[in-house]
Enzyme design. Sequence first.
Site, PDB file in Angstrom:
ATOM      1  N   ASN A  41       0.825  -1.216   0.000  1.00  0.00           N
ATOM      2  CA  ASN A  41       0.000   0.000   0.000  1.00  0.00           C
ATOM      3  C   ASN A  41       0.859   1.266   0.000  1.00  0.00           C
ATOM      4  O   ASN A  41       1.966   1.294   0.553  1.00  0.00           O
ATOM      5  CB  ASN A  41      -1.030   0.013   1.150  1.00  0.00           C
ATOM      6  N   GLU A  54      -3.186  -4.496  -3.073  1.00  0.00           N
ATOM      7  CA  GLU A  54      -3.725  -5.289  -4.184  1.00  0.00           C
ATOM      8  C   GLU A  54      -3.824  -4.443  -5.445  1.00  0.00           C
ATOM      9  O   GLU A  54      -3.558  -4.911  -6.554  1.00  0.00           O
ATOM     10  CB  GLU A  54      -5.124  -5.819  -3.834  1.00  0.00           C
ATOM     11  N   CYS A  90     -10.872  -3.204  -4.132  1.00  0.00           N
ATOM     12  CA  CYS A  90      -9.902  -4.185  -4.633  1.00  0.00           C
ATOM     13  C   CYS A  90     -10.594  -5.440  -5.142  1.00  0.00           C
ATOM     14  O   CYS A  90     -10.153  -6.045  -6.125  1.00  0.00           O
ATOM     15  CB  CYS A  90      -8.881  -4.534  -3.557  1.00  0.00           C
TER      16      CYS A  90
HETATM   17  O1  LIG Z   1      -6.882  -5.215   1.873  1.00  0.00           O
HETATM   18  C1  LIG Z   1      -6.406  -4.110   2.181  1.00  0.00           C
HETATM   19  C2  LIG Z   1      -6.908  -3.329   3.236  1.00  0.00           C
HETATM   20  C3  LIG Z   1      -6.303  -2.109   3.504  1.00  0.00           C
HETATM   21  N1  LIG Z   1      -5.251  -1.691   2.772  1.00  0.00           N
HETATM   22  C4  LIG Z   1      -4.566  -0.432   3.103  1.00  0.00           C
HETATM   23  C5  LIG Z   1      -5.258   0.841   2.748  1.00  0.00           C
HETATM   24  C6  LIG Z   1      -4.643   1.796   3.750  1.00  0.00           C
HETATM   25  O2  LIG Z   1      -3.374   2.263   3.274  1.00  0.00           O
HETATM   26  C7  LIG Z   1      -4.406   0.945   4.986  1.00  0.00           C
HETATM   27  C8  LIG Z   1      -5.452   1.099   6.055  1.00  0.00           C
HETATM   28  O3  LIG Z   1      -6.720   0.907   5.534  1.00  0.00           O
HETATM   29  O4  LIG Z   1      -4.381  -0.399   4.507  1.00  0.00           O
HETATM   30  C9  LIG Z   1      -4.742  -2.440   1.732  1.00  0.00           C
HETATM   31  O5  LIG Z   1      -3.754  -2.079   1.099  1.00  0.00           O
HETATM   32  N2  LIG Z   1      -5.367  -3.606   1.447  1.00  0.00           N
HETATM   33 ZN   LIG Z   2      -8.326  -2.209  -1.417  1.00  0.00          ZN
END
Ligand SMILES: O=c1ccn([C@H]2C[C@H](O)[C@@H](CO)O2)c(=O)[nH]1
Ligand SMILES: [Zn+2]
Length: 138
Positions: A41, A54, A90
């Site tokens: 992320n 994702e 996602c």
């Molecule tokens: O499946 C997930 C759930 C959350 N996040 C990220 C978004 C944000 O940066 C942080 C908190 O929600 O986690 C993802 O990357 N994937």
């Molecule tokens: Zn997502």
Amino acid sequence: MTEALFQAARDAATRAYAPYSRFHVGAALLMTDGTIITGANVENASYGLSLCAETVALAKAANDGRLADVVEIAVVGGDGAEPCRPCGRCRQLINEAAQLGKRDILIHCLAGGSDATEQHRLSILLPHAFGPADLGIG
Ligand SMILES: O=c1ccn([C@H]2C[C@H](O)[C@@H](CO)O2)c(=O)[nH]1
Ligand SMILES: [Zn+2]
């Protein structure tokens, strides 16, 4: 192969840019040829612009012309005991890969702070999905 996929997701999570939520997420896509594409992320000071792990991994696959070749996805997030499940946005992005590849993608949800795992087919996480067929495509 599953262990390698899980490890790739855990490695990816270490590359998260998440100074706001401090919730580090890693995603790993297993491709038809056995290779793995990862993402983590990427947050932003304008919170709503943040990108999920994702999303990043799927964008990399799409830019390589490989969106149709995703077979399985592993996602790991946080440091708690609960498996991390893909958010709704996602799930919709995963559906694009699933429809293109004509495959009900298997999603492994892993916990960052325990060995807990869950396995779900996309059709279970996103029933009655909107997709290319609704636009008369594919
Ligand atoms: O499946 C997930 C759930 C959350 N996040 C990220 C978004 C944000 O940066 C942080 C908190 O929600 O986690 C993802 O990357 N994937
Ligand atoms: Zn997502």
